[in-house]
Design an enzyme around this catalytic site. Sequence first.
Site, PDB file in Angstrom:
ATOM      1  N   VAL A  71       0.810  -1.231   0.000  1.00 21.12           N
ATOM      2  CA  VAL A  71       0.000   0.000   0.000  1.00 21.12           C
ATOM      3  C   VAL A  71       0.845   1.284   0.000  1.00 21.12           C
ATOM      4  CG1 VAL A  71      -2.129  -0.934   0.985  1.00 21.12           C
ATOM      5  CG2 VAL A  71      -0.300  -0.150   2.519  1.00 21.12           C
ATOM      6  N   TYR A 165       3.047   6.065  15.195  1.00 20.51           N
ATOM      7  CA  TYR A 165       1.725   5.452  15.013  1.00 20.51           C
ATOM      8  C   TYR A 165       0.628   6.469  15.362  1.00 20.51           C
ATOM      9  CZ  TYR A 165      -2.084   2.059  15.484  1.00 20.51           C
ATOM     10  OH  TYR A 165      -3.279   1.374  15.343  1.00 20.51           O
ATOM     11  N   LYS A 169      -2.115   8.186  12.787  1.00 19.24           N
ATOM     12  CA  LYS A 169      -3.559   8.028  12.917  1.00 19.24           C
ATOM     13  C   LYS A 169      -4.257   9.392  13.050  1.00 19.24           C
ATOM     14  CE  LYS A 169      -3.562   3.569  12.566  1.00 19.24           C
ATOM     15  NZ  LYS A 169      -4.058   2.952  11.322  1.00 19.24           N
ATOM     16  N   THR A 200      -6.298  -8.633  18.162  1.00 21.53           N
ATOM     17  CA  THR A 200      -5.773  -9.090  16.869  1.00 21.53           C
ATOM     18  C   THR A 200      -4.279  -9.374  17.006  1.00 21.53           C
ATOM     19  OG1 THR A 200      -5.232  -6.860  16.190  1.00 21.53           O
ATOM     20  CG2 THR A 200      -7.406  -7.668  15.557  1.00 21.53           C
TER      21      THR A 200
HETATM   22  N1  LIG Z   1      -5.493  -4.076  16.630  1.00 19.91           N
HETATM   23  C1  LIG Z   1      -5.851  -2.981  17.256  1.00 19.91           C
HETATM   24  O1  LIG Z   1      -6.003  -2.959  18.468  1.00 19.91           O
HETATM   25  C2  LIG Z   1      -6.130  -1.730  16.494  1.00 19.91           C
HETATM   26  C3  LIG Z   1      -6.715  -0.643  17.152  1.00 19.91           C
HETATM   27  C4  LIG Z   1      -6.970   0.524  16.452  1.00 19.91           C
HETATM   28  C5  LIG Z   1      -6.631   0.586  15.108  1.00 19.91           C
HETATM   29  N2  LIG Z   1      -6.049  -0.475  14.490  1.00 19.91           N
HETATM   30  C6  LIG Z   1      -5.714  -0.345  13.079  1.00 19.91           C
HETATM   31  O2  LIG Z   1      -6.484  -1.282  12.353  1.00 19.91           O
HETATM   32  C7  LIG Z   1      -5.798  -1.657  11.161  1.00 19.91           C
HETATM   33  C8  LIG Z   1      -5.724  -3.158  11.084  1.00 19.91           C
HETATM   34  O3  LIG Z   1      -5.070  -3.627  12.237  1.00 19.91           O
HETATM   35  P1  LIG Z   1      -5.073  -5.170  12.658  1.00 19.91           P
HETATM   36  O4  LIG Z   1      -4.975  -5.173  14.116  1.00 19.91           O
HETATM   37  O5  LIG Z   1      -6.182  -5.875  11.989  1.00 19.91           O
HETATM   38  O6  LIG Z   1      -3.639  -5.602  12.051  1.00 19.91           O
HETATM   39  P2  LIG Z   1      -3.074  -6.996  11.514  1.00 19.91           P
HETATM   40  O7  LIG Z   1      -1.612  -6.954  11.699  1.00 19.91           O
HETATM   41  O8  LIG Z   1      -3.846  -8.140  12.068  1.00 19.91           O
HETATM   42  O9  LIG Z   1      -3.392  -6.907   9.942  1.00 19.91           O
HETATM   43  C9  LIG Z   1      -2.783  -5.940   9.147  1.00 19.91           C
HETATM   44  C10 LIG Z   1      -2.693  -6.477   7.725  1.00 19.91           C
HETATM   45  O10 LIG Z   1      -2.096  -5.451   6.912  1.00 19.91           O
HETATM   46  C11 LIG Z   1      -1.161  -6.058   6.046  1.00 19.91           C
HETATM   47  N3  LIG Z   1      -0.136  -5.092   5.666  1.00 19.91           N
HETATM   48  C12 LIG Z   1       0.854  -4.582   6.439  1.00 19.91           C
HETATM   49  N4  LIG Z   1       1.648  -3.775   5.721  1.00 19.91           N
HETATM   50  C13 LIG Z   1       1.132  -3.754   4.462  1.00 19.91           C
HETATM   51  C14 LIG Z   1       1.516  -3.101   3.260  1.00 19.91           C
HETATM   52  N5  LIG Z   1       2.594  -2.311   3.197  1.00 19.91           N
HETATM   53  N6  LIG Z   1       0.761  -3.301   2.159  1.00 19.91           N
HETATM   54  C15 LIG Z   1      -0.323  -4.119   2.195  1.00 19.91           C
HETATM   55  N7  LIG Z   1      -0.714  -4.771   3.301  1.00 19.91           N
HETATM   56  C16 LIG Z   1      -0.006  -4.593   4.419  1.00 19.91           C
HETATM   57  C17 LIG Z   1      -0.584  -7.225   6.831  1.00 19.91           C
HETATM   58  O11 LIG Z   1       0.011  -8.191   5.985  1.00 19.91           O
HETATM   59  C18 LIG Z   1      -1.806  -7.718   7.598  1.00 19.91           C
HETATM   60  O12 LIG Z   1      -2.478  -8.740   6.886  1.00 19.91           O
HETATM   61  C19 LIG Z   1      -4.433  -0.967  11.236  1.00 19.91           C
HETATM   62  O13 LIG Z   1      -4.483   0.236  10.486  1.00 19.91           O
HETATM   63  C20 LIG Z   1      -4.283  -0.664  12.703  1.00 19.91           C
HETATM   64  O14 LIG Z   1      -3.435   0.434  12.933  1.00 19.91           O
HETATM   65  C21 LIG Z   1      -5.793  -1.636  15.152  1.00 19.91           C
END
Ligand SMILES: NC(=O)c1ccc[n+]([C@@H]2O[C@H](COP(=O)([O-])OP(=O)(O)OC[C@H]3O[C@@H](n4cnc5c(N)ncnc54)[C@H](O)[C@@H]3O)[C@@H](O)[C@H]2O)c1
Length: 266
Positions: A71, A165, A169, A200
Amino acid sequence: MTETPNTPEAPVCRRLVGRTAVITGAGSGIGLATARRLAAEGARVVCADIDESAGKAAADEVGGLYVRVDVTDPEQVEALFRTAYDTYGSVDIAFNNAGISPPDDDSILITGLDAWKRVQEVNLTSVYLCCKAALPYMQRQGRGSIINTASFVAVMGAATSQISYTASKGGVLAMSRELGVQFAREGIRVNALCPGPVNTPLLKELFAKDPERAARRLVHVPVGRFAEPEEIAAAVAFLASDDSSFVNAAEFLVDGGIAGAYVTPV
Ligand SMILES: NC(=O)c1ccc[n+]([C@@H]2O[C@H](COP(=O)([O-])OP(=O)(O)OC[C@H]3O[C@@H](n4cnc5c(N)ncnc54)[C@H](O)[C@@H]3O)[C@@H](O)[C@H]2O)c1
């Protein structure tokens, strides 16, 4: 207290029949749960991920299309949305969700410029690229819903810092608001999804290394637990659907009440 109402087994409505959804980071966590949910609601789902095996498995499971994409790469991101359009004939929903939270992003005092830049690229520049690529299709259709994954840390500060981070955001939140305002009269809504901490791999990995940090966070969550990915996916499905037709440029918190809390119940 520990019940999770939106389990994958729960019945879902069919609000997205005939819609095409592009999901970045669809191979894991929130993205994977959302791929399942949007497909269950009738959407044709394009699963984009840098991780080929995870992304392909997600696409196979939901009967969708896998596109390998980094991405942070403008050409790959353009190709992603072009492929979605060429395959399914529309781009109705863009869930720009891929993100990272690496351990070398920490307090500003110890986080190096390389770690800072990498997180900005994957978490913020990627959202800029995805919106830029998705919008022209939505403009031509006169319809679209963009959901960008920010975080509750975009609206609250933490002493256990991940400085890049948090800044990334905050950028996603401000950019989504501005795009929501700019394109509203073209039938396009843009919202920032702000999840609280979710159960996650991303968070498990971070907190497995530091259980004290996990406990210090959990104490701030009024509902007393982290979210399940399906609960976030349900919010994305709402924002993607016409049920949210008057929700635009929003800071859409799905955080169990964290951002509303001063002290939590005992
Ligand atoms: N987990 C949490 O507690 C939480 C809380 C708030 C926000 N978020 C946000 O939610 C989103 C998803 O988080 P998650 O916990 O599901 O993460 P995760 O690590 O389970 O999944 C993230 C996915 O993104 C893919 N990815 C990473 N870098 C990439 C790149 N350069 N190009 C394409 N794909 C790429 C990974 O391969 C993975 O499959 C993120 O933006 C994270 O910051 C997560």
